[in-house]
Design a protein around this motif. Structure first.
Motif, short mmCIF file in Angstrom:
data_model
loop_
_atom_site.label_atom_id
_atom_site.label_comp_id
_atom_site.label_asym_id
_atom_site.label_seq_id
_atom_site.Cartn_x
_atom_site.Cartn_y
_atom_site.Cartn_z
N ASP A 528 0.85 -1.18 0.00
CA ASP A 528 0.00 0.00 0.00
C ASP A 528 0.89 1.24 0.00
OD1 ASP A 528 -2.72 1.31 1.12
OD2 ASP A 528 -1.00 2.05 2.28
N ASP A 529 0.57 2.19 -0.85
CA ASP A 529 1.37 3.43 -0.84
C ASP A 529 0.46 4.62 -0.73
OD1 ASP A 529 0.72 4.70 -3.51
OD2 ASP A 529 1.39 2.71 -4.19
N ASN A 530 1.03 5.74 -0.34
CA ASN A 530 0.24 6.98 -0.30
C ASN A 530 0.73 7.94 -1.38
OD1 ASN A 530 2.65 7.58 0.85
ND2 ASN A 530 1.84 8.61 2.68
N GLY A 531 0.95 7.33 -2.57
CA GLY A 531 1.42 8.11 -3.71
C GLY A 531 0.30 8.81 -4.44
N ARG A 532 0.53 9.11 -5.72
CA ARG A 532 -0.44 9.96 -6.41
C ARG A 532 -1.70 9.20 -6.85
NH1 ARG A 532 3.91 9.63 -10.16
NH2 ARG A 532 4.87 11.47 -9.26
N GLY A 533 -1.69 7.87 -6.79
CA GLY A 533 -2.89 7.10 -7.09
C GLY A 533 -3.10 6.93 -8.59
N ILE A 534 -4.18 6.20 -8.92
CA ILE A 534 -4.46 5.89 -10.33
C ILE A 534 -5.86 6.42 -10.65
CG2 ILE A 534 -4.72 4.02 -12.02
CD1 ILE A 534 -3.02 2.30 -10.03
N PRO A 535 -6.04 7.21 -11.71
CA PRO A 535 -7.38 7.69 -12.07
C PRO A 535 -8.30 6.51 -12.37
CG PRO A 535 -5.69 8.78 -13.39
CD PRO A 535 -5.02 7.68 -12.64
N PRO A 536 -9.61 6.62 -11.98
CA PRO A 536 -10.53 5.48 -12.14
C PRO A 536 -10.61 4.97 -13.58
CG PRO A 536 -11.58 7.29 -10.96
CD PRO A 536 -10.26 7.78 -11.36
N ASP A 537 -10.46 5.85 -14.56
CA ASP A 537 -10.59 5.39 -15.96
C ASP A 537 -9.36 4.60 -16.41
OD1 ASP A 537 -9.34 7.86 -15.61
OD2 ASP A 537 -9.43 8.26 -17.78
#
Ligand code: ADP
Length: 602
Positions: A528-537
């Protein structure tokens, strides 16, 4: 002084004075003897009385009557008379007296003896009583409420006009008789007032209950009754009777008074009301039963519907689950197919590229060596240039200028370095492609392995990638040994760690959490990271081969595709969940035991 006084024996005077009642003696004229009691009664002094004629004590009509009656009494004696009459006192007050007149022979002479008793108070009391009785009779008589009174002997003393009117029997035929029952009943029986006088009313109540006959709640000692009298009027009448005892000063019952109220109309209204109420209640009961029946039917209906709905919902859930599973399987199939075909492609491409890139690489390396030697030769030439004839030097200088020799010399080294870097990148891609194509065909043994050790060693190797970007927090749970190809799984972990580190924004340091745990026969690992994440699309595409959002040269888009294949081969599952701006979690679940694939060499 009267001469006759001397004719009386002297001892009579003290004797007379000793009497408490008034007495006097006369012989038809003057009073011969009047005692002190008469003085007190009449207000005349004894001397005044001694001078008076005896009748002077009485007012004119009485005086005349007495004189007349008693005239000649002395000559022919008569029996003793007892009269109630009046005297007038000295102050003119009239007082009632009871007077007995008798003939006596005193001192040998016929003498009239009068004994006088003051009965004024008694007479007044009697008059008052009479008046009170008359007043009471008037009150009862003129009252609008039918009222009757009986005395202690049950004899009717009052039967007022209202009574006569309501009950249709006149007072004349009733008062003085014990026939009060006649107004109410066909045969003789006590009415309420009779029960009170005879003192049997409480027994009656005990006997017949208190439904109709009861103690009055308003007046002490009084009772009330509501009865129907069928013989009254044309169709009978309802009467409400109240009776109370009449008592003398000693508290003894000396009679009873009873009042009546015709409540026929009220009773009829009550009956009609009761009937209506009964009908209403019956209607309500019927409606209630209809309603409860309808409610029961409705409830049954609802129950049935709910059951059907529940069944439908269950089917729907099952269908949805099935659909999900189908979709998942479909996705997996697609993914596997993709992986398989891309694996083949990758293997082919890697193979095809590997040879040319091998010799391009070795040629570049040789070229680099040759260039060093060539430049060395040039340097030697340049050093000897001064010894050449001027024409030759000019020709060389012109050639150098045409070729921009200074620039060439600088750029040639850079070109070779860039080419080296380019071939290095191609080699990496080829390596990735080969790894990718090999993932499905690895011959590594399946061994029970400690995944925590695998994670730790991978973190060690990746530490160069991670240490400038994020801190690592290990939250390990209990893990059994997992039957796996550990080096393959390590490759998966490596991809995930590197991706997590690369997802950290430049402006802050992140945290990578590694969690593990087990449930039944399954183990799970979360990175688990608290990075920038992935857009849902994009999240659905990250496992696609060659999908990358990284800049050219940074990513090949094969890491997750490769990881997906490895996890699948382990009969596990890898999923990603992400919130843009907050971070991403990859979760891998694996069976602790490797189920043997059909045809797989153990
Ligand atoms: P590469 O890393 O070479 O791009 P991968 O298959 O490993 O290829 O990853 C595919 C893409 O998935 C990445 O380019 C990135 O966009 C996205 N990705 C993977 N891991 C993460 C992560 N931890 N945070 C954000 N994006 C990620």
């Amino acid at each position: 002084m009267n001469d006759d006084i001397f004719a009386l024996p002297a001892q009579l005077f003290p004797f007379a004075n000793a009497l408490t009642s008034a007495v006097m003696l006369h012989r038809g004229g003057k009073i011969l003897l009047a005692n002190d009691a008469l003085s007190r009664l009449s207000g005349y002094a004894p001397e005044e009385l001694a001078r008076m004629d005896f009748w002077a004590l009485f007012p004119p009509p009485a005086c005349d009557r007495l004189r007349e009656r008693d005239s000649g009494r002395l000559d022919s004696p008569r029996p003793t008379t007892l009269d109630e009459t009046v005297i007038v006192t000295r102050s003119g007050e009239t007082r009632w007296v009871e007077m007995s007149v008798s003939n006596q022979v005193i001192a040998d002479a016929p003498t009239v003896f009068c004994s006088i008793l003051d009965i004024t108070d008694r007479m007044r009391a009697e008059t008052d009583q009479l008046q009170a009785r008359q007043l009471l009779a008037q009150i009862i008589e003129s009252g609008p409420v039918p009222t009757l009174v009986i005395d202690a002997r049950h004899v009717l003393t009052h039967w007022n006009r209202a009574c006569a009117q309501v009950l249709g029997i006149s007072a004349e035929s009733m008062v003085g008789t014990r026939g009060q029952w006649r107004a109410f009943y066909e045969s003789e029986r006590p009415i309420l007032a009779d029960l009170i006088v005879s003192g049997t009313i409480d027994e009656m109540i005990e006997l017949y209950g208190t439904q109709n006959l009861r103690r009055s709640t308003v007046i002490d000692d009084a009772y009330e009754i509501e009865s129907h009298f069928p013989h009254l009027g044309t169709h009978g009448r309802w009467l409400y009777a109240t009776a109370a005892p009449l008592r003398n000063d000693a508290g003894e019952v000396i009679g009873a008074i009873e009042t009546l109220q015709d409540i026929t109309e009220r009773k009829h209204a009550e009956n009609a009301l009761r009937k209506m109420q009964t009908e209403l209640e019956a209607t309500v009961a019927q409606r209630t039963s209809e309603l409860s029946h309808a409610k029961a039917t409705l409830e049954e209906d609802i129950d049935r519907r709910e059951t059907a709905e529940a069944e439908l919902l269950k089917r729907y859930v099952e269908l949805t689950e099935l659909n999900c599973r189908l979709q998942e399987t479909h996705q997996q199939l697609i993914q596997s197919e993709k992986l398989a075909s891309i694996g083949q492609l990758a293997a082919g491409v890697a193979h095809e590229i590997n040879n040319p890139i091998g010799y391009v690489n070795s040629n570049i390396r040789s070229l680099k060596g040759y260039m060093t030697q060539l430049l060395d030769v040039f340097d030697t030439y340049e050093k000897c240039e001064a010894e050449l004839p001027p024409a030759a030097r000019e020709a060389i200088a012109a050639a150098k200028e045409r070729a921009d020799f200074a620039y060439l010399r600088d750029d040639i080294g850079q070109l070779i370095s860039e080419s080296e870097e380019g071939t290095g990148r191609v080699r990496k891609i080829v390596q990735d492609l080969r790894d990718f194509s090999r993932a499905d065909s690895s011959r590594e043994d399946w061994q029970p392995a400690d995944l925590h050790a695998g994670l730790d060693s991978t973190l060690n190797i990746a530490s160069n990638e991670i240490k400038y970007k994020a801190d690592v927090v290990r939250e390990y749970g209990e893990l059994p040994l997992v039957e796996c190809q550990l080096s393959q799984l390590n490759q998966v972990f490596m991809n995930l760690f590197v991706n997590a580190a690369q997802a950290m924004p430049d402006e802050r340091r992140g945290t990578i959490r590694v969690r593990t745990g087990s449930a039944g026969d399954t183990v799970w690992i979360e990175i688990d990271d608290n990075g920038r994440g992935i857009p849902p699309d994009l999240i659905d595409r990250i496992f696609d081969p060659f999908f990358t959002t990284k800049p050219i040269g940074m990513g090949t888009g094969l890491g997750l595709a490769l990881s997906y294949g490895i996890v699948q081969k382990h009969h596990g599952n890898i999923t990603a969940s992400s919130t843009p701006g907050a971070g991403t979690t990859f979760r891998i679940t694996l069976p602790a035991q490797h189920p043997a694939d059909p045809g797989e060499a153990s």
